[in-house]
Write an enzyme that holds these catalytic residues in place. Structure first.
Site, PDB file in Angstrom:
ATOM      1  N   TYR A  69     -43.158  36.384  55.222  1.00 28.62           N
ATOM      2  CA  TYR A  69     -42.652  35.672  56.390  1.00 28.62           C
ATOM      3  C   TYR A  69     -43.222  34.254  56.444  1.00 28.62           C
ATOM      4  CZ  TYR A  69     -40.826  35.670  61.219  1.00 28.62           C
ATOM      5  OH  TYR A  69     -40.108  35.436  62.367  1.00 28.62           O
ATOM      6  N   ASP A 119     -53.841  47.467  59.054  1.00 34.47           N
ATOM      7  CA  ASP A 119     -52.854  46.388  59.144  1.00 34.47           C
ATOM      8  C   ASP A 119     -52.324  46.297  60.576  1.00 34.47           C
ATOM      9  OD1 ASP A 119     -50.737  44.622  58.829  1.00 34.47           O
ATOM     10  OD2 ASP A 119     -49.983  45.556  56.997  1.00 34.47           O
ATOM     11  N   SER A 128     -44.942  42.236  52.521  1.00 32.26           N
ATOM     12  CA  SER A 128     -44.619  42.059  53.932  1.00 32.26           C
ATOM     13  C   SER A 128     -43.106  41.901  54.115  1.00 32.26           C
ATOM     14  CB  SER A 128     -45.402  40.858  54.486  1.00 32.26           C
ATOM     15  OG  SER A 128     -45.279  40.784  55.878  1.00 32.26           O
ATOM     16  N   GLN A 129     -42.631  40.744  54.571  1.00 34.24           N
ATOM     17  CA  GLN A 129     -41.188  40.531  54.668  1.00 34.24           C
ATOM     18  C   GLN A 129     -40.503  40.808  53.327  1.00 34.24           C
ATOM     19  OE1 GLN A 129     -38.747  36.979  56.560  1.00 34.24           O
ATOM     20  NE2 GLN A 129     -39.499  36.349  54.560  1.00 34.24           N
ATOM     21  N   HIS A 187     -53.536  43.328  56.480  1.00 34.49           N
ATOM     22  CA  HIS A 187     -52.215  43.033  55.943  1.00 34.49           C
ATOM     23  C   HIS A 187     -52.258  42.500  54.515  1.00 34.49           C
ATOM     24  CE1 HIS A 187     -47.961  42.568  56.279  1.00 34.49           C
ATOM     25  NE2 HIS A 187     -47.988  41.255  56.120  1.00 34.49           N
TER      26      HIS A 187
END
Length: 350
Positions: free
Chosen positions: A92, A272, A186-187, A301
């Site tokens: 992100y 996370d 992540s994203q 994360h």
């Protein structure tokens, strides 16, 4: 850094009942058919990076509505024959950055195609793909852009871009179309899961601490952005909860992951607070193909970091070395039942 969600034992036992739109498959079939019908062909322009062992190309692939989406293609210099390819989607706020910054997979002997994320690139690495649709939510970020309708939502465009990047990789003469792996952190991990559910016949999928999974729960429990964008939006628009969550269900990677058939290597971090582990486990448990997992119990994360890159390098090497024994399956038209097949390997805690 304390636990912010369920324990590992609770996550391993978790089987969330997610709300799936009845027309989810039809929605994505229509979206992708429209994108493929748009004009344009991928372009690969050589770039001088100063690196002697990697050959790099500036990439433009027709994505959603045929709009050019930028990226980098890295190839090992002097490599012969079609190569296995790792297609990477970014976290992100990240863009494709500079051409010399991400060359791990090419250094390992594989083709590596990096996709810029439309409208992003304002943190850590610059981006070069604008999002031409000016639909903004009432809070900063991307999760509430076009959240009034699945047709308008930002991630409909991003997932379409990602599918088109995989198709461009498969069509490139330097790439073996039967040996294409998608990955991201992540994203990027959420995008890779969505692509795995939308594109049959991938060789593998490697989602790291994936975002965009069990989005409703993420909006309820995440202590840090981006999921907090949803909570902030709904705190202002108290009467739109069901509309917003219904829209987001069309881009929920945990739902799309149930349609995937490729083998996968997940990573999940138990501390996370950005992508809570229970949301990542929702995608892991629903994933439709063979699956392996690395759990990082004392990480946030960032997950496994360089340790997990080492796991991925070994996993991809083994995957690409194995002969293909099964034909590419046809596209799925109906979702799996919520129960996924038993895990093919034990969970590894790191």
């Amino acid at each position: 850094m304390p636990l912010t969600d369920l324990t590992l034992a609770e996550c391993l036992a978790l089987r969330p009942d997610l709300d799936e739109p009845a027309d989810l498959d039809a929605f994505w079939d229509r979206t992708l058919r429209t994108a493929r019908a748009a004009d344009g062909t991928p372009r690969f322009t050589p770039v001088d990076t100063g690196l002697t062992q990697i050959t790099t190309y500036d990439v433009a692939v027709p994505g959603f509505a045929g709009e050019p989406v930028r990226g980098w293609l890295h190839l090992p210099a002097g490599a012969e024959g079609p190569l296995g390819c790792v297609v990477e989607f970014l976290g992100y706020g990240r863009g494709r950055g500079l051409p010399h910054e991400q060359v791990l997979w090419a250094n390992a002997g594989h083709a590596h195609l990096v996709m810029d994320t439309r409208g992003q690139g304002w943190s850590t690495a610059g981006g070069d793909t604008p999002d031409t649709v000016s639909l903004n939510g009432d809070v900063p970020g991307f999760l509430t852009r076009g959240v009034d309708s699945p047709d308008h939502h930002y991630y409909r465009r991003v997932y379409t871009d990602a599918v088109r990047f995989v198709e461009a990789a498969r069509a490139h003469p330097a790439v073996d179309p039967d040996r294409v792996v998608v990955t991201g952190h992540s994203q990027g991990g959420g995008i890779s899961l969505a692509v795995a559910g939308l594109v049959p016949g991938l060789a593998g999928v490697m989602p790291d601490t994936p975002f965009l999974c069990d989005i409703r729960r993420g909006a309820l429990i995440a202590g840090a952005p981006p999921y907090t964008e949803i909570a902030e939006y709904l705190s202002l628009h108290r009467d739109r909860t069901e509309t917003v969550l219904t829209t987001l269900s069309y881009v929920d990677a945990a739902l799309l992951a149930a349609r995937a058939t490729a083998p996968s290597l997940f990573s999940i971090a138990m501390m996370d607070d950005i992508c809570p582990p229970s949301t990542c486990f929702a995608a892991y448990h629903r994933y439709g193909g063979a699956k392996d997992l690395r759990v990082y119990e004392f990480n946030g994360h960032e997950g496994g970091g360089g340790h997990h890159r080492r796991e991925q390098l070994a996993w991809v090497r083994e995957l690409f070395a194995a002969p293909r024994t099964t034909p590419v399956p046809p596209p799925r038209t109906t979702p799996d039942s919520p129960e996924t097949p038993p895990e093919k390997r034990p969970v590894h805690a790191a």
